[in-house]
Design an enzyme around this catalytic site. Structure first.
Site, PDB file in Angstrom:
ATOM      1  N   HIS A 153      -3.104   0.890  -5.676  1.00 34.19           N
ATOM      2  CA  HIS A 153      -1.689   0.561  -5.852  1.00 34.19           C
ATOM      3  C   HIS A 153      -1.269   0.736  -7.318  1.00 34.19           C
ATOM      4  O   HIS A 153      -2.098   0.644  -8.220  1.00 34.19           O
ATOM      5  CB  HIS A 153      -1.430  -0.901  -5.476  1.00 34.19           C
ATOM      6  CG  HIS A 153      -1.415  -1.180  -4.010  1.00 34.19           C
ATOM      7  ND1 HIS A 153      -2.200  -2.138  -3.424  1.00 34.19           N
ATOM      8  CD2 HIS A 153      -0.695  -0.627  -3.005  1.00 34.19           C
ATOM      9  CE1 HIS A 153      -1.962  -2.167  -2.126  1.00 34.19           C
ATOM     10  NE2 HIS A 153      -1.050  -1.262  -1.841  1.00 34.19           N
ATOM     11  N   CYS A 166      -2.159  -9.265  -6.033  1.00 39.24           N
ATOM     12  CA  CYS A 166      -2.155  -9.157  -4.559  1.00 39.24           C
ATOM     13  C   CYS A 166      -2.133 -10.497  -3.850  1.00 39.24           C
ATOM     14  O   CYS A 166      -1.710 -10.599  -2.710  1.00 39.24           O
ATOM     15  CB  CYS A 166      -3.399  -8.443  -4.056  1.00 39.24           C
ATOM     16  SG  CYS A 166      -4.111  -7.287  -5.175  1.00 39.24           S
TER      17      CYS A 166
HETATM   18  C1  CIR Z   1      -6.040  -3.079   1.094  1.00 43.62           C
HETATM   19  O1  CIR Z   1      -6.714  -2.044   0.995  1.00 43.62           O
HETATM   20  O2  CIR Z   1      -4.893  -3.061   1.541  1.00 43.62           O
HETATM   21  C2  CIR Z   1      -6.649  -4.393   0.662  1.00 43.62           C
HETATM   22  N1  CIR Z   1      -8.065  -4.349   0.888  1.00 43.62           N
HETATM   23  C3  CIR Z   1      -6.349  -4.664  -0.787  1.00 43.62           C
HETATM   24  C4  CIR Z   1      -4.905  -4.862  -1.066  1.00 43.62           C
HETATM   25  C5  CIR Z   1      -4.649  -5.150  -2.493  1.00 43.62           C
HETATM   26  N2  CIR Z   1      -3.275  -5.421  -2.701  1.00 43.62           N
HETATM   27  C6  CIR Z   1      -2.605  -5.130  -3.817  1.00 43.62           C
HETATM   28  O3  CIR Z   1      -3.130  -4.481  -4.723  1.00 43.62           O
HETATM   29  N3  CIR Z   1      -1.342  -5.509  -3.888  1.00 43.62           N
END
Ligand code: CIR
Length: 260
Positions: free
Chosen positions: A168, A255
Site C-alpha cells: 500500500h 492498518c
Molecule cells: C492484506 O494483504 O490485505 C493484509 N494482509 C495487510 C493489510 C495491511 N493494511 C494496510 O497497509 N493498510
C-alpha cells in the site's frame, strides 16, 4: 485551528481472530502468533487511548482473517466516512461489518460502488490534500470515484503511485504533521511529496515508514533504532509497538485503526 490530518478524538480497532494465521501475505516469512499479536494489539490500543482519544474495540471476525487491518475498509474525514471497495476479493466482505459501526459515528456515509477498487491503506490525508497511491489493490477507477466523492466535501485529491512490490501507499509513508511526511527513499524518489518536508527512513529500516501521527504521539513499529532516533531528534514524541506478527502479513501501524 485543529488540524484534522493528525488530531483525532476517536479511533476504531478490531481484535485479531484465530484465523489471522490465514491472513494474506506477499511472501511467506512465517505464521503469525495470535497471542503475541493480541499483546501487541493491546499495547497499540493503549497508546491510542493514552492521548485521550476514545477507542472503539470491535470483536474478532473469524471469517475474515485480515479484518484486524480495519484501515482498509473506510476513509474517515470530519465531514463523513467513505466505505472502500477493497482490491483483495477475500477482504470485500469486511466493509459490510464496518458500515453499521460507522453509521453510529457519522451522519454522512458514502460508498465506493465500483467498478473500481480502493483500499484505505493507499490513502494519505495531509494538511491540505488527499494523496491516493495506485497499487495492486487500488486502481484508476477507484481513485477517480473517491475523487468525485470527496470533492463535494471540498477536498483536493491527487493520484500518485505506490512503488512496485509495496503493498500500500502508506506501507512506505506516514504523515508526521500537516506538511511533514516520513517516507522511504524509494517512495520519495517518485516525486509524490514535492512541496512537503520529507524525513526519510534510514536505509534498511523501510518498514518504519508505516507509522502514524496520532495527536501528540508518533506511534511506530519497534526495531528501527536509527529512524526512531532521527524522529526523536526532530522533536517528535514516540511510542514503539512490537509489530513482528503483523509484519508477517504486510501490516503496520496505520492498518490497525480508523482515526477521526
Ligand atoms: C492484506 O494483504 O490485505 C493484509 N494482509 C495487510 C493489510 C495491511 N493494511 C494496510 O497497509 N493498510
Amino acid at each position: 485551528m485543529t488540524d484534522h490530518s493528525y488530531n483525532f478524538t476517536r479511533a476504531i480497532t478490531r481484535r485479531p481472530a484465530a484465523s489471522i494465521v490465514s491472513g494474506l501475505r506477499a511472501r511467506d516469512i512465517g505464521t503469525p502468533d495470535l497471542d503475541q499479536m493480541l499483546r501487541d494489539h493491546a499495547a497499540y490500543v493503549a497508546a491510542l487511548k493514552s492521548t485521550g482519544a476514545e477507542v472503539v474495540e470491535l470483536p474478532p471476525l473469524n471469517e475474515f482473517p485480515d479484518a484486524v487491518f480495519v484501515e482498509d475498509t473506510a476513509l474517515c474525514l470530519p465531514q463523513g466516512a467513505v466505505l472502500m471497495r477493497p482490491g483483495a476479493a477475500s477482504r470485500a466482505g469486511e466493509v459490510d461489518h464496518m458500515e453499521p459501526v460507522l453509521r453510529d459515528c457519522f451522519e454522512d456515509i458514502r460508498k465506493i460502488d465500483g467498478p473500481g477498487f480502493i483500499d484505505g491503506g493507499d490513502i494519505l490525508v495531509t494538511g491540505h490534500e488527499i494523496l491516493v497511491g495506485r497499487s495492486e489493490r487500488t486502481d484508476a477507477a477507484g481513485v477517480a470515484e473517491l475523487a468525485a466523492v470527496v470533492s463535494d466535501w471540498g477536498y483536493k485529491l491527487r493520484e500518485v503511485f505506490t512503488p512496485e512490490g509495496v503493498l500500500h501507499f502508506k506501507t512506505d509513508c506516514s504523515l508526521l504533521d500537516a506538511e511533514t511526511v516520513l517516507s522511504t527513499r524509494r517512495l520519495e524518489a517518485s516525486g509524490c511529496f514535492e512541496g512537503y518536508r520529507v524525513l526519510n527512513t534510514t536505509e534498511g529500516e523501510e518498514a518504519a515508514a508505516n507509522s502514524i501521527r496520532f495527536n501528540q504521539l508518533v506511534i511506530m513499529p519497534a526495531g528501527f533504532p536509527r529512524t526512531a532516533e532521527m524522529l526523536s531528534n526532530a522533536g517528535f514524541e514516540l511510542v514503539e509497538i512490537n509489530n513482528t506478527e503483523c509484519a508477517k502479513l504486510d501490516g503496520g501501524m496505520s492498518c490497525l485503526s480508523l482515526r477521526f
